[in-house]
Scaffold this active site. Sequence first.
Site, PDB file in Angstrom:
ATOM      1  N   ASN A  24      -7.411   1.654   9.899  1.00 43.49           N
ATOM      2  CA  ASN A  24      -6.126   1.923  10.554  1.00 43.49           C
ATOM      3  C   ASN A  24      -6.362   1.925  12.053  1.00 43.49           C
ATOM      4  OD1 ASN A  24      -5.201   2.313   7.979  1.00 43.49           O
ATOM      5  ND2 ASN A  24      -4.649   4.469   8.251  1.00 43.49           N
ATOM      6  N   GLU A  57      -7.510   8.391   6.300  1.00 36.07           N
ATOM      7  CA  GLU A  57      -7.773   9.017   7.589  1.00 36.07           C
ATOM      8  C   GLU A  57      -8.366  10.421   7.511  1.00 36.07           C
ATOM      9  OE1 GLU A  57      -4.307   8.691  10.112  1.00 36.07           O
ATOM     10  OE2 GLU A  57      -4.430   6.521  10.138  1.00 36.07           O
ATOM     11  N   TYR A  85      -4.260   1.690  15.946  1.00 36.48           N
ATOM     12  CA  TYR A  85      -3.000   1.671  16.681  1.00 36.48           C
ATOM     13  C   TYR A  85      -3.146   1.516  18.186  1.00 36.48           C
ATOM     14  CZ  TYR A  85      -0.596   3.157  12.437  1.00 36.48           C
ATOM     15  OH  TYR A  85      -0.085   3.204  11.172  1.00 36.48           O
ATOM     16  N   HIS A 139      -2.995  10.836   0.715  1.00 31.66           N
ATOM     17  CA  HIS A 139      -2.417  10.637   2.052  1.00 31.66           C
ATOM     18  C   HIS A 139      -1.753  11.966   2.440  1.00 31.66           C
ATOM     19  CE1 HIS A 139      -0.986   7.233   4.900  1.00 31.66           C
ATOM     20  NE2 HIS A 139      -0.696   8.370   5.488  1.00 31.66           N
ATOM     21  N   GLU A 174      -3.495  -0.230   8.095  1.00 29.09           N
ATOM     22  CA  GLU A 174      -2.328   0.179   8.881  1.00 29.09           C
ATOM     23  C   GLU A 174      -2.457  -0.362  10.289  1.00 29.09           C
ATOM     24  OE1 GLU A 174      -1.374   4.370   9.190  1.00 29.09           O
ATOM     25  OE2 GLU A 174      -1.728   4.668   7.050  1.00 29.09           O
ATOM     26  N   ARG A 223       0.862  -1.185   0.000  1.00 32.57           N
ATOM     27  CA  ARG A 223       0.000   0.000   0.000  1.00 32.57           C
ATOM     28  C   ARG A 223       0.896   1.232   0.000  1.00 32.57           C
ATOM     29  NH1 ARG A 223      -2.725   3.026   4.790  1.00 32.57           N
ATOM     30  NH2 ARG A 223      -3.882   4.556   3.587  1.00 32.57           N
TER      31      ARG A 223
END
Length: 453
Positions: free
Chosen positions: A298, A166, A300, A121, A358, A77
Amino acid sequence: MAIQSFPAGFLWGSATASFQVEGAWAEDGKGESIWDRFTHTPGKIEDASTGDVACDHYHRWPEDIALMQSLGLQAYRFSIAWPRILPDGVGAVNPRGLDFYSRLVDGLLEAGIIPFATLYHWDLPQAQQDRGGWPARVTAEAFVEYADVVSRHLGDRVKHWITHNEPWCVAFLSHQIGAHAPGWQDWGAAFATAHHVLLSHGWAVPVLRRNSPGSEVGITLNFEAAETVGRRPADRTAVNWFDGYFNRWFVQPLYGRRYPADMVAAFTDAGLLDPAMPFVQPGDFDAIAVPTDFLGVNYYKRSLFVAAADDNPMPVEDTANATLPHTDMNWEIYPEGLYNLLCRLHFEYRPGKLYVTENGASYKDGPDADGVVHDQRRIDYLRSHFVAAHRALAAGVPLAGYFVWSLLDNFEWARGYLQRFGIIWVDYATQQRIPKDSARWLKGVIAANGVEE
Ligand code: FCB
């Protein structure tokens, strides 16, 4: 230790983004981006660094593809820098920019690696910023022009498209908090940006489908596990507020539910949002809710919140109770959150499929005396999150692939080069790449299509 096997065809990849790795900021006709402007402005980046050179991926991509191949990565990606393609945002096309991505895509395909292209992005052409940027509706129109140019040139070979990365970061981190380019602190601009980013996604999807027949098209959102250990009802309200601001404001309109009514009321009461939402025009919500093939996720970390002491509706981050281990980003490690999130997205919104686009961890571990990078903590992080993803699959979530952030140590936005997310070490002085222990470990996971719990 039991091996948790993933379904046949599950895609293992890694991810980067143009501004974070490419460098070559003013080469081959590229226009200036808002991140060039931002990083060239003193005081914006923790270590005062820029993306001028970054990982020099613009010149070293053949070596980087060879590294991906040596790790057995099945998908990559990457993102496309809009100002390489349309240096002025709209209008004249820069063929050398298109050629770069065309060569990259051909190189990936020759190596047997599936390209997943993200169109945006975050590196908006500065010229488009000067026309008002994302708070202005013309930028949504410009994005469609850009998506059309790119997909007409690459759509025969790229069959996986991600419109945006995002939107929360584009809208709020960049226009309300001001930590990212263009560094505004304006709630109204942030709401308008959120809307125009989502709208531009909705408008671009049919263009991508037309120019790239048979492709999969989706969008990537970032989600946080918002929780509280507070016991007061107000603490639950605080968590719901953050979830609405960060997660639901974006996912709901994409799946036909418009902006969350509780949040429209909360933002209005707080004097942050004009409830008339003048940026919304007839037909917008239908455009935004265009059917897609997948949702990119994504993920985290967890964030804990408690209610503010005064009447302030904005929740307060509860760092005192954040007792789980943290990565170098000071992010709490919480694999359970990935499991919960994937299940929630599947059961509440029913995307056709999901990819983790991600997930990864920043640790500064570098080469030892023998030049080997022992990043066991990254292995532990990834393993626990892969296991969580496996549990979600077992619960019925149609998860189709997993992209580790990141292939390379790279420019971590406002944190500069101080944070290292790569499974491959980059020596920025020499541009030498050294696969870390985590890269070798990931190679084993991919070869087995499974992870030891
Ligand atoms: C995400 C960004 C990505 C990277 C990781 C750590 O928010 O999409 O570019 O910076 O965080």
